[in-house]
Design a protein around this motif. Sequence first.
Motif, PDB file in Angstrom:
ATOM      1  N   GLU A 135     -35.940 -98.500 -41.972  1.00  0.00           N
ATOM      2  CA  GLU A 135     -35.298 -98.276 -40.668  1.00  0.00           C
ATOM      3  C   GLU A 135     -35.632 -96.902 -40.093  1.00  0.00           C
ATOM      4  O   GLU A 135     -35.739 -96.742 -38.884  1.00  0.00           O
ATOM      5  N   THR A 136     -35.837 -95.914 -40.972  1.00  0.00           N
ATOM      6  CA  THR A 136     -36.151 -94.573 -40.474  1.00  0.00           C
ATOM      7  C   THR A 136     -37.575 -94.504 -39.939  1.00  0.00           C
ATOM      8  O   THR A 136     -37.810 -93.904 -38.888  1.00  0.00           O
ATOM      9  N   VAL A 137     -38.522 -95.123 -40.622  1.00  0.00           N
ATOM     10  CA  VAL A 137     -39.902 -95.154 -40.120  1.00  0.00           C
ATOM     11  C   VAL A 137     -39.938 -95.877 -38.768  1.00  0.00           C
ATOM     12  O   VAL A 137     -40.567 -95.398 -37.820  1.00  0.00           O
ATOM     13  N   THR A 138     -39.224 -96.985 -38.661  1.00  0.00           N
ATOM     14  CA  THR A 138     -39.159 -97.726 -37.396  1.00  0.00           C
ATOM     15  C   THR A 138     -38.586 -96.841 -36.285  1.00  0.00           C
ATOM     16  O   THR A 138     -39.108 -96.804 -35.170  1.00  0.00           O
ATOM     17  N   ARG A 139     -37.539 -96.096 -36.608  1.00  0.00           N
ATOM     18  CA  ARG A 139     -36.898 -95.230 -35.617  1.00  0.00           C
ATOM     19  C   ARG A 139     -37.826 -94.090 -35.203  1.00  0.00           C
ATOM     20  O   ARG A 139     -37.915 -93.759 -34.018  1.00  0.00           O
ATOM     21  N   ILE A 140     -38.529 -93.493 -36.155  1.00  0.00           N
ATOM     22  CA  ILE A 140     -39.463 -92.402 -35.829  1.00  0.00           C
ATOM     23  C   ILE A 140     -40.566 -92.927 -34.904  1.00  0.00           C
ATOM     24  O   ILE A 140     -40.921 -92.268 -33.926  1.00  0.00           O
ATOM     25  N   LEU A 141     -41.091 -94.101 -35.194  1.00  0.00           N
ATOM     26  CA  LEU A 141     -42.141 -94.679 -34.350  1.00  0.00           C
ATOM     27  C   LEU A 141     -41.610 -94.976 -32.939  1.00  0.00           C
ATOM     28  O   LEU A 141     -42.315 -94.766 -31.949  1.00  0.00           O
ATOM     29  N   LEU A 142     -40.359 -95.424 -32.849  1.00  0.00           N
ATOM     30  CA  LEU A 142     -39.741 -95.658 -31.538  1.00  0.00           C
ATOM     31  C   LEU A 142     -39.583 -94.343 -30.775  1.00  0.00           C
ATOM     32  O   LEU A 142     -39.892 -94.268 -29.578  1.00  0.00           O
ATOM     33  N   ILE A 143     -39.117 -93.306 -31.466  1.00  0.00           N
ATOM     34  CA  ILE A 143     -38.968 -91.989 -30.823  1.00  0.00           C
ATOM     35  C   ILE A 143     -40.324 -91.508 -30.305  1.00  0.00           C
ATOM     36  O   ILE A 143     -40.426 -91.031 -29.169  1.00  0.00           O
ATOM     37  N   LYS A 144     -41.373 -91.649 -31.125  1.00  0.00           N
ATOM     38  CA  LYS A 144     -42.721 -91.240 -30.698  1.00  0.00           C
ATOM     39  C   LYS A 144     -43.149 -92.008 -29.447  1.00  0.00           C
ATOM     40  O   LYS A 144     -43.719 -91.437 -28.515  1.00  0.00           O
ATOM     41  N   GLU A 145     -42.866 -93.309 -29.433  1.00  0.00           N
ATOM     42  CA  GLU A 145     -43.220 -94.150 -28.289  1.00  0.00           C
ATOM     43  C   GLU A 145     -42.478 -93.706 -27.028  1.00  0.00           C
ATOM     44  O   GLU A 145     -43.062 -93.609 -25.943  1.00  0.00           O
ATOM     45  N   LEU A 146     -41.184 -93.432 -27.173  1.00  0.00           N
ATOM     46  CA  LEU A 146     -40.381 -92.998 -26.027  1.00  0.00           C
ATOM     47  C   LEU A 146     -40.848 -91.634 -25.511  1.00  0.00           C
ATOM     48  O   LEU A 146     -40.893 -91.401 -24.304  1.00  0.00           O
ATOM     49  N   LYS A 147     -41.215 -90.736 -26.432  1.00  0.00           N
ATOM     50  CA  LYS A 147     -41.727 -89.420 -26.026  1.00  0.00           C
ATOM     51  C   LYS A 147     -43.043 -89.577 -25.280  1.00  0.00           C
ATOM     52  O   LYS A 147     -43.268 -88.914 -24.267  1.00  0.00           O
ATOM     53  N   THR A 148     -43.910 -90.451 -25.774  1.00  0.00           N
ATOM     54  CA  THR A 148     -45.192 -90.709 -25.110  1.00  0.00           C
ATOM     55  C   THR A 148     -44.955 -91.266 -23.706  1.00  0.00           C
ATOM     56  O   THR A 148     -45.714 -90.984 -22.790  1.00  0.00           O
TER      57      THR A 148
END
Length: 87
Positions: free
Chosen positions: A58-71
Amino acid sequence: MSRQRSMETILTSEFVSIGELVRLTNARYSTLKFYTEEGMLPFEQAEENLTRRYKREETVTRILLIKELKTGGLSIPQIKKALNMDE
């Protein structure tokens, strides 16, 4: 200092350290520490040594989502709001 776990071990573990999250996501340690301090990455704390443990999947998924939102151009407050909507 403990020896680094192999990637094979990390990928089969339920919980990982922040350093292991760095290896899994190619994010900077300081970035993940900031996200943790901002409450964006939930963790459990092992009492015996006060080590923060993160649920790997769940943390890896969340980090990838945060990266996507920042992009996508979202600010940290906007990302926090988006993350709270998912919960």
